[in-house]
Design a protein around this motif. Structure first.
Motif, PDB file in Angstrom:
ATOM      1  N   HIS A   6       0.793  -1.247   0.017  1.00  0.00           N
ATOM      2  CA  HIS A   6       0.037  -0.001   0.116  1.00  0.00           C
ATOM      3  C   HIS A   6       0.877   1.282  -0.208  1.00  0.00           C
ATOM      4  O   HIS A   6       2.132   1.194   0.414  1.00  0.00           O
ATOM      5  N   GLY A  50       4.777  -0.286   3.694  1.00  0.00           N
ATOM      6  CA  GLY A  50       3.716   0.021   2.436  1.00  0.00           C
ATOM      7  C   GLY A  50       4.569   0.151   1.166  1.00  0.00           C
ATOM      8  O   GLY A  50       4.677  -0.449   0.262  1.00  0.00           O
ATOM      9  N   HIS A 105       7.252  -6.888   3.361  1.00  0.00           N
ATOM     10  CA  HIS A 105       7.132  -5.533   4.140  1.00  0.00           C
ATOM     11  C   HIS A 105       8.090  -5.506   5.077  1.00  0.00           C
ATOM     12  O   HIS A 105       8.709  -6.363   5.495  1.00  0.00           O
TER      13      HIS A 105
HETATM   14 ZN   LIG Z   1       2.033  -1.487   6.072  1.00  0.00          ZN
END
Ligand SMILES: [Zn+2]
Length: 412
Positions: free
Chosen positions: A82, A94, A192
């Motif tokens: 993200h 993200g 991540h």
């Molecule tokens: Zn995150």
């Protein structure tokens, strides 16, 4: 098997660049979902992708997908993360997963690596929940679990999720078309930052994530007797705060002594009534939160905590009420994807360990419809959701190399 390697300079430069795009803060990165800043970040990604002959499109909930032009009709391997952030967040949460995915797609193009399945990059909408509470909105939409009701969720200014989507020219009525069924995605992998300190402390380079922990939350209320602090003798008190303080310690001790090394238990919120300097506390409300990757471990810890709290309440002559708040089910990640990631890390000569994720991620939703894996890289001192969030360049590169070669094996 021969390994592919990412273009380090390009990856690190894009991390630097993206941290400045659509960022409304001079302290860390602030980019809330479905704002003009979020759109700028996505358009920056689209522009970058098109330089390398990659295509892109948005779905109804604002998820951005990037893929090679020759994408076949087969179920794709999806990598993603993200670009929305918490207020004054870091550069890596993200963004690293998204840029590692983009770099991987570019390297696959440049090296003309033959694959039998398409590879897509997904940039999910509203992961953090900084604007619309709950978060993980894009991934909930793709598994068909974002209800129409949730389109009415509003932000702090009263703007609804539906209105925010319309402001991007999207049609929230198309929400059902965004959903994918089991079998329509071949596999999902997300890189991540760890957001914890396990890898950093152990000086290990890669985390192979076994699952995302579940959460049990309870609202506890302790009722004693409020009374005058000057005139009520110690032996006649029913002090709710003294009882609650023993309960808080019991939560910590039970989880620590349980032998479940990954389990955590927290009292994070506590209110004292009436809250006067000269009043014996009559009531204390607090929360209990237990997290672990295994249901049965959470069941065991919750039962132990509850029993002990009842004992303390009886000893202290206070009343205890215990109410369950919404829980999160743990998500176990796919074992064969875990093995693939571990094998790639081995062949690249990186040190690695299996570990659960203590934080929530879009991967926990994808795991419900397709084989899913996550790759962690170290967070310096475990700091995240802060401008001080830092992952060393070499760790960003190593994680991306693992992602790239994992994709190759999953898409072969
Ligand atoms: Zn995150």
């Amino acid at each position: 098997m021969s390994m592919l390697f990412v273009n380090e300079e390009r990856l690190l430069k894009s991390l630097e660049e993206l941290s400045l795009v659509g960022n409304s803060s001079d302290k860390g990165v602030t980019r809330f979902a479905l704002t003009p800043g979020d759109l700028q970040a996505r358009q920056w990604l689209q522009a970058r992708a098109s330089q390398y002959d990659l295509r892109s499109h948005f779905d109804a909930v604002g998820n951005l997908f990037i893929y090679a032009q020759d994408a076949q009709e087969q179920p794709p391997v999806i990598v993603g993360s993200h670009v929305d952030t918490v207020p004054n967040g870091g550069r890596y949460d993200g963004a690293l997963g998204v840029l590692a995915g983009l770099e991987s797609l570019i390297r696959l193009q440049e090296t003309q690596t033959p694959l039998s399945r398409p590879v897509w990059l997904a940039v999910w909408t509203e992961e953090e929940g900084s604007r619309f509470s709950g978060g993980l909105i894009g991934s909930r939409a793709i598994i068909g679990e974002l209800g129409k009701e949730e389109l009415k969720l509003t932000d702090a200014d009263g703007i609804s999720l539906a209105e925010a989507l319309c402001s991007w020219g999207l049609n929230p009525d198309d929400l059902p078309q965004a959903a994918r069924k089991p079998g329509q995605i071949h596999a999902y992998v997300e890189l991540h930052i760890e957001q914890g300190a396990k890898l950093d402390v152990a000086k290990e380079q890669i985390g192979v994530v076994t699952g995302i922990v579940g959460i049990r939350r309870y609202n506890v209320s302790v009722k004693g007797q409020a009374n005058h602090a000057g005139t009520t003798p110690m032996n006649l008190r029913r002090d709710a705060l003294v009882a609650a303080s023993l309960m808080v310690q019991a939560v910590e001790q039970i989880v620590r002594d349980s032998g479940h090394l990954e389990a955590v238990g927290t009292v994070g919120k506590l209110q004292v009534y009436p809250g006067g300097v000269n009043v014996v506390p009559g009531q204390v409300d607090f929360t209990v939160e237990i997290r672990d990757i295994k249901m049965e471990v959470m069941d065991e810890l919750v039962a132990k905590v509850r029993t002990r709290l009842q004992e303390i309440a009886a000893e202290r002559h206070v009343e205890l009420t215990w109410e369950a708040a919404p829980a999160v089910t743990p998500s176990l990640l796919d074992e064969s994807v875990q093995q693939t990631i571990a094998q790639v890390a081995n062949e690249l000569g990186y040190s690695w360990r299996y570990m659960p994720s203590g934080a929530g991620h879009d991967a926990q939703h994808l795991a419900r419809i397709c084989p899913t894996g996550m790759i962690f890289v170290p967070s310096k001192d475990g700091i995240s959701h802060s401008p001080a969030e830092y992952t060393a360049d070499e760790d960003c590169v190593r994680g991306t190399n693992v992602l790239l070669n994992t994709i190759v094996r999953l898409a072969k």
